[in-house]
Design an enzyme around this catalytic site. Sequence first.
Site, PDB file in Angstrom:
ATOM      1  N   GLU A  27       0.860  -1.193   0.000  1.00 29.11           N
ATOM      2  CA  GLU A  27       0.000   0.000   0.000  1.00 29.11           C
ATOM      3  C   GLU A  27       0.892   1.238   0.000  1.00 29.11           C
ATOM      4  O   GLU A  27       2.016   1.196   0.513  1.00 29.11           O
ATOM      5  CB  GLU A  27      -0.875  -0.030   1.266  1.00 29.11           C
ATOM      6  CG  GLU A  27      -1.700   1.244   1.459  1.00 29.11           C
ATOM      7  CD  GLU A  27      -2.774   1.126   2.540  1.00 29.11           C
ATOM      8  OE1 GLU A  27      -2.852   0.081   3.207  1.00 29.11           O
ATOM      9  OE2 GLU A  27      -3.528   2.105   2.693  1.00 29.11           O
ATOM     10  N   ASN A 172     -12.153  -0.578  -0.539  1.00 28.24           N
ATOM     11  CA  ASN A 172     -11.483  -1.123   0.654  1.00 28.24           C
ATOM     12  C   ASN A 172     -12.224  -0.712   1.918  1.00 28.24           C
ATOM     13  O   ASN A 172     -12.511   0.475   2.111  1.00 28.24           O
ATOM     14  CB  ASN A 172     -10.053  -0.558   0.729  1.00 28.24           C
ATOM     15  CG  ASN A 172      -9.312  -1.023   1.962  1.00 28.24           C
ATOM     16  OD1 ASN A 172      -8.968  -2.195   2.065  1.00 28.24           O
ATOM     17  ND2 ASN A 172      -9.091  -0.122   2.906  1.00 28.24           N
ATOM     18  N   GLU A 173     -12.560  -1.680   2.738  1.00 30.38           N
ATOM     19  CA  GLU A 173     -13.141  -1.428   4.076  1.00 30.38           C
ATOM     20  C   GLU A 173     -14.140  -0.273   4.055  1.00 30.38           C
ATOM     21  O   GLU A 173     -14.041   0.667   4.838  1.00 30.38           O
ATOM     22  CB  GLU A 173     -12.025  -1.159   5.090  1.00 30.38           C
ATOM     23  CG  GLU A 173     -11.110  -2.351   5.282  1.00 30.38           C
ATOM     24  CD  GLU A 173     -10.116  -2.214   6.445  1.00 30.38           C
ATOM     25  OE1 GLU A 173      -9.955  -1.101   6.971  1.00 30.38           O
ATOM     26  OE2 GLU A 173      -9.502  -3.233   6.791  1.00 30.38           O
ATOM     27  N   TYR A 244      -6.675  -8.688  11.861  1.00 32.00           N
ATOM     28  CA  TYR A 244      -5.380  -8.418  12.498  1.00 32.00           C
ATOM     29  C   TYR A 244      -5.430  -8.821  13.965  1.00 32.00           C
ATOM     30  O   TYR A 244      -6.482  -8.726  14.599  1.00 32.00           O
ATOM     31  CB  TYR A 244      -5.051  -6.920  12.424  1.00 32.00           C
ATOM     32  CG  TYR A 244      -4.803  -6.422  11.022  1.00 32.00           C
ATOM     33  CD1 TYR A 244      -3.592  -6.656  10.380  1.00 32.00           C
ATOM     34  CD2 TYR A 244      -5.782  -5.708  10.339  1.00 32.00           C
ATOM     35  CE1 TYR A 244      -3.361  -6.188   9.093  1.00 32.00           C
ATOM     36  CE2 TYR A 244      -5.564  -5.239   9.037  1.00 32.00           C
ATOM     37  CZ  TYR A 244      -4.348  -5.489   8.426  1.00 32.00           C
ATOM     38  OH  TYR A 244      -4.116  -5.040   7.154  1.00 32.00           O
ATOM     39  N   GLU A 291      -6.380  -9.084   3.795  1.00 32.30           N
ATOM     40  CA  GLU A 291      -5.496  -8.452   4.779  1.00 32.30           C
ATOM     41  C   GLU A 291      -5.506  -9.323   6.024  1.00 32.30           C
ATOM     42  O   GLU A 291      -6.566  -9.550   6.613  1.00 32.30           O
ATOM     43  CB  GLU A 291      -5.966  -7.044   5.150  1.00 32.30           C
ATOM     44  CG  GLU A 291      -5.761  -6.030   4.054  1.00 32.30           C
ATOM     45  CD  GLU A 291      -6.092  -4.599   4.497  1.00 32.30           C
ATOM     46  OE1 GLU A 291      -5.937  -4.284   5.690  1.00 32.30           O
ATOM     47  OE2 GLU A 291      -6.530  -3.826   3.636  1.00 32.30           O
ATOM     48  N   GLN A 345       1.449  -6.216   5.735  1.00 31.44           N
ATOM     49  CA  GLN A 345       1.787  -5.972   4.339  1.00 31.44           C
ATOM     50  C   GLN A 345       3.144  -6.622   4.077  1.00 31.44           C
ATOM     51  O   GLN A 345       3.553  -7.468   4.849  1.00 31.44           O
ATOM     52  CB  GLN A 345       1.774  -4.476   4.062  1.00 31.44           C
ATOM     53  CG  GLN A 345       0.412  -3.840   4.361  1.00 31.44           C
ATOM     54  CD  GLN A 345       0.296  -2.393   3.922  1.00 31.44           C
ATOM     55  OE1 GLN A 345       1.175  -1.824   3.291  1.00 31.44           O
ATOM     56  NE2 GLN A 345      -0.814  -1.745   4.306  1.00 31.44           N
TER      57      GLN A 345
HETATM   58  O1  AHR Z   1      -2.925  -2.712   6.219  1.00 31.13           O
HETATM   59  C1  AHR Z   1      -3.108  -1.514   6.915  1.00 31.13           C
HETATM   60  C2  AHR Z   1      -4.542  -1.014   6.844  1.00 31.13           C
HETATM   61  O2  AHR Z   1      -5.379  -1.877   7.547  1.00 31.13           O
HETATM   62  C3  AHR Z   1      -5.165  -0.943   5.484  1.00 31.13           C
HETATM   63  O3  AHR Z   1      -4.868   0.233   4.831  1.00 31.13           O
HETATM   64  C4  AHR Z   1      -6.623  -1.015   5.764  1.00 31.13           C
HETATM   65  O4  AHR Z   1      -7.357  -1.594   4.749  1.00 31.13           O
HETATM   66  C5  AHR Z   1      -6.709  -1.774   7.076  1.00 31.13           C
HETATM   67  O5  AHR Z   1      -7.482  -1.130   8.004  1.00 31.13           O
END
Ligand code: AHR
Length: 497
Positions: A27, A172-173, A244, A291, A345
């Site tokens: 990104e 995205n999101e 995450y 992600e 990432q």
């Molecule tokens: O990967 C970091 C961020 O996490 C990304 O930009 C977003 O899509 C997510 O919240």
Amino acid sequence: MKQAKCIVNKHFKIADIDKRVYGSFIEHMGRAVYTGIYEPEHTTADEQGFRGDVIEAINDLNVPIVRYPGGNFLSGYDWKDGIGPKDQRPTRLDYAWFSIENNQFGINEFADWATKAGTQGMIAVNLGTGTPQEAGYLAEYCNIAKGTYWSDKRVEHGYETPHNFKVWCLGNEMDGPWQTCSLSAEDYAKKARETAKILKWVDPEIEVVACGSSSKEMPTFPEWDRTVLETCYEYVDFISLHRYYEYEGNKENFLAAYHDLDDFINTIKATADYAKAKNRSNKVMMLSLDEWNVWYIKHMDTKRWQWAPAIAEDVYSLMDALVVGGLLTTIVNNADRVKMACLAQLVNALAPIHTAPNGAVLKHSTYYPFQQVSNYGRGSVYRNTVVCDDIKTEKYGEVPSLATLTTFDEQAGQLAYFILNTNLDDEVNLNLQLEEFGELELIEHQVMSGNDLFAVNTFETPENVVPQTLPVSTQPGMEFNFTLPPSSWHMIRFNVS
Ligand code: AHR
């Protein structure tokens, strides 16, 4: 010592593994692009400014697909800023990370970089400030040979051959209030459906990914996913998942992340199957976990209006590597529905690869489990029947103490077994029975473990947390015994004859 047994039978195949589950993500965030993969002044940079030392580190990860250009960055990004002569590209404010974007790296540079890095692009279109029309223009610019305004522009910019990107993400999101121009589920679903139509009209061979809710904790979850899928079901090929984890002071919880990810995947599968029934469809919706990672988001410090600021540069520990290994077992065990996944990432921003500007590359601990599974977890995945103790966790209840994965690459004649022991204090004596695969010769056993779960790699001690190779000496056969130290991650490989 605790006792455990794992039985794997060749007749109980889950699925062939789509290699795209070993994808990653670049990104425009922090130093992922600038001083990460792109640094013209670097001693290893090629004529386009791509760092050779970074490409080398990526090659060893064997990453077949890379999502680009975001992420949150995407939702305020105009792809047209990043094409044409570099000295005419505008410098803009990036609303996602409050950084300065000088647009010296855009879609064409990404296409070239991806080729040189031996990977493919998964291109995301802006559905925040962007429109379906602009998304269509990007697909035209990238995938149409010539003879139209945008395809001819690409040729004019020096790219005679189209980039032919085959996977496209619809925003995205878009449920997140942090997203530039976030949308309600209904509004997003309509915008995504109309964009998907345009993208597939431009190139009928592409696959498109609709945004799922941005995390399991969102109030929109899983209603968002239901709404989006009911509206878009026949127009999209994937629903996205993002997940995450971070260590918050409770090791049992953290090491059980693999179990939570499985629960998340199952919920989205069920939601997708509900939408399938509602749509009276025969199509099975696939999942793109585009992600996932360990991310210390609470430590994140954004630095306002700087170019390439060092943000989200997490330094990963041994414990983080164990969690990444566990998450990989879950991803691949779900290969019947998870056809793509992106470690988020790849470089500098929450990444396994760290670069010093004008300096060296450092591989964090998390580099290694990804490298092992990506390189050897190929072919097909098999059901594991595991008998082991549970661990009591405060967050997820009772969770099996072992996470396991078995892959078999018939063509290569190689079987790989991966196992995470989440017991913090107990060794485990594992009895592994591999039935019907043929005679197996143990050829490699690598382990990541140690007394200090918080140990990290640094430029001074770059090999502090790396896999250790154990001596192997058993007779060929179908049954093996291993001693697994407390909190340890293993890759065990066999030749099959
Ligand atoms: O990967 C970091 C961020 O996490 C990304 O930009 C977003 O899509 C997510 O919240």
